[in-house]
Design an enzyme around this catalytic site. Structure first.
Site, PDB file in Angstrom:
ATOM      1  N   ALA A 171       0.841  -1.197   0.000  1.00  0.00           N
ATOM      2  CA  ALA A 171       0.000   0.000   0.000  1.00  0.00           C
ATOM      3  C   ALA A 171       0.877   1.247   0.000  1.00  0.00           C
ATOM      4  O   ALA A 171       2.005   1.239   0.479  1.00  0.00           O
ATOM      5  CB  ALA A 171      -0.912  -0.007   1.223  1.00  0.00           C
ATOM      6  N   THR A 209      -3.394   3.847   1.357  1.00  0.00           N
ATOM      7  CA  THR A 209      -4.415   3.736   2.391  1.00  0.00           C
ATOM      8  C   THR A 209      -5.596   4.652   2.063  1.00  0.00           C
ATOM      9  O   THR A 209      -5.415   5.808   1.697  1.00  0.00           O
ATOM     10  CB  THR A 209      -3.819   4.080   3.752  1.00  0.00           C
ATOM     11  OG1 THR A 209      -2.818   3.115   4.078  1.00  0.00           O
ATOM     12  CG2 THR A 209      -4.856   4.104   4.839  1.00  0.00           C
ATOM     13  N   ASN A 264       8.566   9.415   3.632  1.00  0.00           N
ATOM     14  CA  ASN A 264       7.311  10.054   3.246  1.00  0.00           C
ATOM     15  C   ASN A 264       6.552  10.507   4.478  1.00  0.00           C
ATOM     16  O   ASN A 264       6.596   9.873   5.531  1.00  0.00           O
ATOM     17  CB  ASN A 264       6.458   9.103   2.399  1.00  0.00           C
ATOM     18  CG  ASN A 264       5.475   8.294   3.213  1.00  0.00           C
ATOM     19  OD1 ASN A 264       4.381   8.766   3.542  1.00  0.00           O
ATOM     20  ND2 ASN A 264       5.855   7.062   3.562  1.00  0.00           N
ATOM     21  N   PHE A 309      -1.965   9.989   4.291  1.00  0.00           N
ATOM     22  CA  PHE A 309      -3.196   9.379   3.759  1.00  0.00           C
ATOM     23  C   PHE A 309      -3.951  10.325   2.824  1.00  0.00           C
ATOM     24  O   PHE A 309      -5.179  10.501   2.946  1.00  0.00           O
ATOM     25  CB  PHE A 309      -4.140   8.941   4.898  1.00  0.00           C
ATOM     26  CG  PHE A 309      -3.647   7.815   5.750  1.00  0.00           C
ATOM     27  CD1 PHE A 309      -2.545   7.046   5.397  1.00  0.00           C
ATOM     28  CD2 PHE A 309      -4.293   7.511   6.951  1.00  0.00           C
ATOM     29  CE1 PHE A 309      -2.112   5.996   6.205  1.00  0.00           C
ATOM     30  CE2 PHE A 309      -3.867   6.465   7.762  1.00  0.00           C
ATOM     31  CZ  PHE A 309      -2.775   5.706   7.389  1.00  0.00           C
ATOM     32  N   ASN A 321      -6.385  -1.348   1.777  1.00  0.00           N
ATOM     33  CA  ASN A 321      -5.805  -0.904   3.040  1.00  0.00           C
ATOM     34  C   ASN A 321      -6.578   0.325   3.512  1.00  0.00           C
ATOM     35  O   ASN A 321      -6.676   1.321   2.784  1.00  0.00           O
ATOM     36  CB  ASN A 321      -4.329  -0.577   2.785  1.00  0.00           C
ATOM     37  CG  ASN A 321      -3.561  -0.208   4.038  1.00  0.00           C
ATOM     38  OD1 ASN A 321      -3.896   0.761   4.699  1.00  0.00           O
ATOM     39  ND2 ASN A 321      -2.512  -0.953   4.330  1.00  0.00           N
ATOM     40  N   SER A 356       0.808   3.720  10.338  1.00  0.00           N
ATOM     41  CA  SER A 356       1.458   4.842   9.653  1.00  0.00           C
ATOM     42  C   SER A 356       1.871   5.891  10.682  1.00  0.00           C
ATOM     43  O   SER A 356       1.098   6.225  11.587  1.00  0.00           O
ATOM     44  CB  SER A 356       0.513   5.477   8.640  1.00  0.00           C
ATOM     45  OG  SER A 356       1.059   6.688   8.144  1.00  0.00           O
ATOM     46  N   ASN A 366       2.248   9.017  10.003  1.00  0.00           N
ATOM     47  CA  ASN A 366       1.944  10.335   9.447  1.00  0.00           C
ATOM     48  C   ASN A 366       0.549  10.860   9.742  1.00  0.00           C
ATOM     49  O   ASN A 366       0.167  11.916   9.252  1.00  0.00           O
ATOM     50  CB  ASN A 366       2.172  10.307   7.927  1.00  0.00           C
ATOM     51  CG  ASN A 366       3.615   9.976   7.584  1.00  0.00           C
ATOM     52  OD1 ASN A 366       4.532  10.505   8.187  1.00  0.00           O
ATOM     53  ND2 ASN A 366       3.801   9.062   6.643  1.00  0.00           N
ATOM     54  N   THR A 367      -0.231  10.112  10.532  1.00  0.00           N
ATOM     55  CA  THR A 367      -1.514  10.592  11.040  1.00  0.00           C
ATOM     56  C   THR A 367      -1.402  10.649  12.556  1.00  0.00           C
ATOM     57  O   THR A 367      -1.190   9.619  13.199  1.00  0.00           O
ATOM     58  CB  THR A 367      -2.667   9.658  10.624  1.00  0.00           C
ATOM     59  OG1 THR A 367      -2.789   9.667   9.200  1.00  0.00           O
ATOM     60  CG2 THR A 367      -3.981  10.103  11.247  1.00  0.00           C
ATOM     61  N   LYS A 410      -1.918  -4.303   9.851  1.00  0.00           N
ATOM     62  CA  LYS A 410      -0.549  -3.914   9.506  1.00  0.00           C
ATOM     63  C   LYS A 410       0.086  -3.195  10.687  1.00  0.00           C
ATOM     64  O   LYS A 410      -0.480  -2.236  11.215  1.00  0.00           O
ATOM     65  CB  LYS A 410      -0.551  -3.001   8.275  1.00  0.00           C
ATOM     66  CG  LYS A 410       0.852  -2.684   7.747  1.00  0.00           C
ATOM     67  CD  LYS A 410       0.790  -2.016   6.391  1.00  0.00           C
ATOM     68  CE  LYS A 410       2.183  -1.816   5.798  1.00  0.00           C
ATOM     69  NZ  LYS A 410       2.124  -1.256   4.419  1.00  0.00           N
ATOM     70  N   ASN A 434       5.271  -1.660   8.522  1.00  0.00           N
ATOM     71  CA  ASN A 434       5.130  -0.346   7.910  1.00  0.00           C
ATOM     72  C   ASN A 434       6.477   0.389   7.965  1.00  0.00           C
ATOM     73  O   ASN A 434       7.507  -0.218   8.261  1.00  0.00           O
ATOM     74  CB  ASN A 434       4.041   0.452   8.642  1.00  0.00           C
ATOM     75  CG  ASN A 434       3.292   1.414   7.733  1.00  0.00           C
ATOM     76  OD1 ASN A 434       3.885   2.089   6.896  1.00  0.00           O
ATOM     77  ND2 ASN A 434       1.982   1.479   7.896  1.00  0.00           N
ATOM     78  N   THR A 435       6.469   1.692   7.710  1.00  0.00           N
ATOM     79  CA  THR A 435       7.698   2.482   7.752  1.00  0.00           C
ATOM     80  C   THR A 435       8.130   2.755   9.192  1.00  0.00           C
ATOM     81  O   THR A 435       7.349   2.616  10.132  1.00  0.00           O
ATOM     82  CB  THR A 435       7.495   3.819   7.020  1.00  0.00           C
ATOM     83  OG1 THR A 435       6.395   4.529   7.627  1.00  0.00           O
ATOM     84  CG2 THR A 435       7.177   3.577   5.548  1.00  0.00           C
ATOM     85  N   GLY A 486      12.219  -3.136   3.133  1.00  0.00           N
ATOM     86  CA  GLY A 486      13.592  -3.411   2.732  1.00  0.00           C
ATOM     87  C   GLY A 486      13.739  -4.530   1.725  1.00  0.00           C
ATOM     88  O   GLY A 486      14.836  -5.064   1.556  1.00  0.00           O
TER      89      GLY A 486
END
Length: 350
Positions: A67, A91, A116, A120, A145, A181, A183-184, A219, A248-249, A291
């Protein structure tokens, strides 16, 4: 050739602009039936030895796209035509949202990595549902996702995810609850078992109620402590979740704010996979991401217990036919090891 084009041309352009252009090109490809079928015939995995079944879904090959690329379910058929065994879109959130301010996507070329902080950005569940209803011109397994809308408070998170699930679960080959994530704001807090249990319970009820019963996965982040990884695994078993996507990241880096993907994540992603496999055995489907750069990485994840493997950053640096090359290399490796099916490799070193 691609590496030359990337180093001399693509890397000089804004990363998000290149991403948008690529999605548009693949969306156009998805609307050209003859070309799409020709590319699918040439590059998609067709070797029966590569086929794998997971949670009742049949995949033509174990390597799929994670995703984050096809955020709005705009170009899954075009992606599949280039050699991916499945495409995870999103997502996607219940409500449309613009994401975080730009710039928000950064290449770390020397490290073969990307940072990043997209947040979303997507057109919402209703728009994605309209695209997912279209008849597919080539066979493609599509996972969906879903995440939390940014403006929705933690107290409304369950209802927000359920709203997305009701629209999208009937149209998905599998559904993923993304609580990882970075980023939220506050999203990763939902990985705590006390908050994750009611969320997964509610979404599972929706997924179980679809005509074909949509498989449900969760995830998780690579930054979870080992005991929290174990706790999520125990919860997934308790609730009857179909699988876990790891990982995830990561936010453990010294670069721009946001989540880091690519080569620096390789060791931790593999470590989490091995821990999950030791914890759950083959009772859950494990999907390994983070990776993954080449056939050796895919092979290692399969041996360690992953049924499916995903990549994204590896595709950026590896070129359009990256997944096709890996699947062909996997076919050759199976024969070299005297194996008749990719399933013989799964968990061999676990």
């Amino acid at each position: 050739m691609y590496r030359l084009v990337f180093s001399q041309v693509l890397r000089r352009f804004d990363a998000e602009a290149v991403h948008r252009l690529t999605v548009s090109a693949l969306a156009l490809l998805a609307r050209l039936p003859l070309l799409k079928r020709l590319l699918h015939r040439a590059f998609a995995p067709h070797d029966p030895a590569l086929r794998v079944s997971a949670f009742g879904v049949h995949f033509p090959g174990p390597l799929g796209l994670a995703a984050g690329f096809d955020k709005d379910a705009a170009c899954a058929e075009g992606i599949a035509a280039l050699g991916f065994g499945h495409v995870e879109v999103g997502t996607i959130t219940a409500h449309a949202q613009p994401g975080n301010p730009r710039p928000r996507l950064f290449r770390l070329v020397r490290e073969h990595a990307v940072i990043n902080r997209m947040g979303f950005n997507n057109a919402g569940a209703a728009a994605a549902a309209r695209r997912l209803r279209r008849t597919r011109g080539v066979p493609v397994v599509v996972g969906v996702n879903i995440g939390k809308t940014k403006v929705v408070p933690e107290s409304g998170a369950v209802a927000d995810y359920v709203a997305s699930a009701r629209r999208l679960a009937p149209l998905a080959d599998y559904l993923v609850v993304n609580v990882s994530s970075p980023n939220t704001p506050g999203l990763r807090d939902l990985q705590a078992v006390s908050l994750l249990r009611p969320l997964l319970t509610a979404v599972k009820e929706v997924a179980d109620g679809t005509p074909r019963r949509t498989p449900l996965l969760v995830k998780i982040a690579p930054d979870l402590a080992d005991e929290d990884v174990d706790a999520v695994a125990d919860l997934a078993l308790e609730l009857g979740i179909d699988g876990i996507i790891a990982t995830n990241t990561t936010i453990r880096h010294g670069g721009e704010t946001g989540g880091l993907s690519g080569r620096p994540l390789k060791a931790r992603s593999l470590e989490v996979l091995r821990r999950l496999r030791a914890k759950v055995g083959d009772r859950l489907t494990l999907v390994s991401v983070g990776g993954v750069e080449d056939v050796d990485d895919v092979w290692e994840r399969l041996l360690a217990g992953a049924t499916l493997v995903q990549g994204y950053t590896g595709w950026i640096y590896g070129g359009p036919l990256w997944a096709s090359h890996i699947h062909r290399s996997l076919s050759r490796r199976l024969r070299r090891h005297g194996m008749k099916s990719i399933t013989e490799a799964i968990g061999r070193t676990a």
